[in-house]
Design a protein around this motif. Structure first.
Motif, PDB file in Angstrom:
ATOM      1  N   LYS A  28       5.715  40.321  51.925  1.00  0.00           N
ATOM      2  CA  LYS A  28       5.389  40.834  50.591  1.00  0.00           C
ATOM      3  C   LYS A  28       4.802  39.694  49.772  1.00  0.00           C
ATOM      4  CE  LYS A  28       7.392  42.850  46.438  1.00  0.00           C
ATOM      5  NZ  LYS A  28       8.519  43.574  45.858  1.00  0.00           N
ATOM      6  N   ARG A  58       4.771  47.806  37.723  1.00  0.00           N
ATOM      7  CA  ARG A  58       5.668  47.119  36.787  1.00  0.00           C
ATOM      8  C   ARG A  58       5.662  47.796  35.425  1.00  0.00           C
ATOM      9  NH1 ARG A  58       4.338  40.907  38.711  1.00  0.00           N
ATOM     10  NH2 ARG A  58       5.151  41.210  40.832  1.00  0.00           N
ATOM     11  N   ARG A  68       6.670  35.643  40.099  1.00  0.00           N
ATOM     12  CA  ARG A  68       7.466  35.795  41.317  1.00  0.00           C
ATOM     13  C   ARG A  68       6.995  34.879  42.459  1.00  0.00           C
ATOM     14  NH1 ARG A  68       9.949  40.049  39.130  1.00  0.00           N
ATOM     15  NH2 ARG A  68       9.089  42.153  39.000  1.00  0.00           N
ATOM     16  N   GLN A  78       7.980  35.544  46.331  1.00  0.00           N
ATOM     17  CA  GLN A  78       7.019  36.340  47.097  1.00  0.00           C
ATOM     18  C   GLN A  78       5.976  35.426  47.745  1.00  0.00           C
ATOM     19  OE1 GLN A  78       5.631  39.228  44.217  1.00  0.00           O
ATOM     20  NE2 GLN A  78       7.535  40.402  44.346  1.00  0.00           N
ATOM     21  N   LYS A 103       2.754  44.152  52.551  1.00  0.00           N
ATOM     22  CA  LYS A 103       2.520  44.680  51.207  1.00  0.00           C
ATOM     23  C   LYS A 103       1.847  43.617  50.348  1.00  0.00           C
ATOM     24  CE  LYS A 103       5.121  45.962  47.156  1.00  0.00           C
ATOM     25  NZ  LYS A 103       6.397  46.017  46.517  1.00  0.00           N
ATOM     26  N   SER A 151       0.624  50.125  43.863  1.00  0.00           N
ATOM     27  CA  SER A 151       0.181  50.803  42.651  1.00  0.00           C
ATOM     28  C   SER A 151      -1.239  50.422  42.238  1.00  0.00           C
ATOM     29  CB  SER A 151       1.166  50.498  41.521  1.00  0.00           C
ATOM     30  OG  SER A 151       1.300  49.091  41.343  1.00  0.00           O
ATOM     31  N   TYR A 206       1.058  56.350  46.959  1.00  0.00           N
ATOM     32  CA  TYR A 206       1.141  57.285  45.838  1.00  0.00           C
ATOM     33  C   TYR A 206       0.181  58.453  46.045  1.00  0.00           C
ATOM     34  CZ  TYR A 206       3.578  53.275  43.989  1.00  0.00           C
ATOM     35  OH  TYR A 206       4.462  52.240  43.849  1.00  0.00           O
TER      36      TYR A 206
HETATM   37  C1  PBG Z   1      10.414  45.533  43.536  1.00  0.00           C
HETATM   38  C2  PBG Z   1       9.135  46.155  43.955  1.00  0.00           C
HETATM   39  C3  PBG Z   1       7.839  45.998  43.422  1.00  0.00           C
HETATM   40  C4  PBG Z   1       7.023  46.886  44.106  1.00  0.00           C
HETATM   41  C5  PBG Z   1       7.820  47.534  45.040  1.00  0.00           C
HETATM   42  N1  PBG Z   1       9.115  47.046  44.950  1.00  0.00           N
HETATM   43  C6  PBG Z   1       7.349  45.198  42.280  1.00  0.00           C
HETATM   44  C7  PBG Z   1       7.303  43.741  42.303  1.00  0.00           C
HETATM   45  O1  PBG Z   1       7.563  43.068  43.302  1.00  0.00           O
HETATM   46  O2  PBG Z   1       7.024  43.227  41.218  1.00  0.00           O
HETATM   47  C8  PBG Z   1       5.573  47.111  43.835  1.00  0.00           C
HETATM   48  C9  PBG Z   1       5.026  48.392  44.347  1.00  0.00           C
HETATM   49  C10 PBG Z   1       3.705  48.781  43.805  1.00  0.00           C
HETATM   50  O3  PBG Z   1       2.997  48.016  43.134  1.00  0.00           O
HETATM   51  O4  PBG Z   1       3.342  49.944  44.046  1.00  0.00           O
HETATM   52  N2  PBG Z   1      10.561  44.199  43.866  1.00  0.00           N
END
Ligand code: PBG
Length: 336
Positions: A202, A212, A224, A228, A255, A282, A321
């Protein structure tokens, strides 16, 4: 292999022959549909993600899931959305057995039983007042996320979700050792059959922006990047995935998807036996929506091409989505 004996166009001449030799298929069964669950009120559209709602745990959510099932979409991943006044520094809303995700899991399992496969995202950013995915500590004037304290809370959260009916938990916080800690806790509580879909690779991505907003989970300070992955790294994903598999992950994940197709391919090549999910996040969704709304692209064709590309790269499952719309479009026929 030489022209004029060889003419690749012969295999592209009609829809029938193109379908016959297509290397990649796309089906509603490939999709996992994200659901934002909120404690109360009414269904509330997410403006930055047209077509996506935050659902209170109740009748409207059941109707929405029924609609998904009628389209052949039967896998869901749940995210909790809390108002700010229900958040705290330890993210207790995430592991409260009466919390929003456990309530949604119970409702959907009671209603749909084995007709649905339920995944629950395990993280704290939706529940912490500071918006980070873990516990914030201070050392010599510097704030940091405490890895080992955080994974204990993830384990608690995972057990709460398993008790509520999750088939799979999906740790997304990118803490070291999170899969091992969760696996141990699930087993200790007798949940040997509850699986783990690990967000192994991720990345610290700008494409999470709309999520978010939807989950009001943006970090209130910093970012993050200390947990991440760095978008510049591909091979490091193999290390993350290897560790997750060794710690007991059943399904691994890359991801985002579209900007990381090379990583999807790399992971599939190195671990062909590991079921691989790709999260089309997203920002990927909202970009297509926005470009289509502006009249710049054909939404249906662009979305189906993007999803097909993610499968072609090596994903077995796609978190998207677009699941419901794509399932409908697939019925009408792919645009290839
Ligand atoms: C939680 C999480 C996130 C997403 C999925 N689980 C957000 C992040 O890491 O800030 C993002 C999913 C998306 O953008 O559709 N940690």
């Amino acid at each position: 292999m030489k022209f004029p004996a060889v003419r690749p166009r012969r295999l592209r001449a009609s829809k029938i022959i193109r379908d016959a030799v297509a290397e990649t298929s796309l089906e509603p069964g490939d999709f996992i549909y994200p659901i934002f669950a909120k404690p109360g009120g009414s269904a509330e559209p997410v403006p930055v993600m047209p077509g996506i709602n935050r659902w209170p745990v109740g009748e409207a959510l059941i109707k929405h899931v029924e609609e998904a099932l009628s389209l052949g979409v039967n896998k869901f991943i749940l995210f909790g959305v809390l108002p700010d006044d229900m958040k705290d520094p330890l993210g207790t809303g995430g592991y409260d057995p009466q919390g929003v995700v456990p309530r949604a899991l119970r409702l959907l399992k009671e209603t749909f039983a084995d007709k649905v496969l339920l995944f629950a995202d395990v993280c704290l950013c939706e529940y912490t007042s500071h918006g980070h995915c873990g516990i914030v500590m201070e050392r010599r004037g510097r704030l940091y996320i405490d890895n080992d304290k955080t994974i204990k809370l993830y384990a608690r959260e995972a057990v709460v979700y398993a008790e509520a009916g999750a088939d799979f938990v999906a740790p997304s916080g990118m803490m070291d050792g999170q899969v091992a800690e969760i696996r141990r806790a699930l087993d200790e509580h007798g949940f040997h059959d509850v699986g783990i879909m690990a967000y192994g690779a991720k990345y610290a991505s700008a494409f999470y922006g709309p999520f978010r907003v939807a989950a009001s989970s943006a970090p209130k300070f910093g970012d993050r990047r200390a947990y991440q992955m760095d978008p510049r790294n591909a091979h490091e994903a193999l290390k993350e995935v290897m560790l997750d598999l060794e710690e007991g992950a059943d399904i691994v994940m890359v991801k985002p998807a579209l900007a990381y197709l090379d990583v999807i391919r790399l992971v599939k090549t190195h671990y062909p036996w590991a079921p691989l999910a790709a999260y089309s996040v997203s920002g990927e969704y909202s970009m297509i929506k926005a470009a289509a709304a502006a009249g710049y692209i054909d939404e249906r064709a662009a979305a189906l091409e993007a999803l097909t590309a993610i499968k072609r790269a090596g994903a077995d499952l796609i978190i998207t989505y677009y699941a419901l719309e794509a399932a409908r479009w697939i019925r009408e026929g792919l645009p290839f």
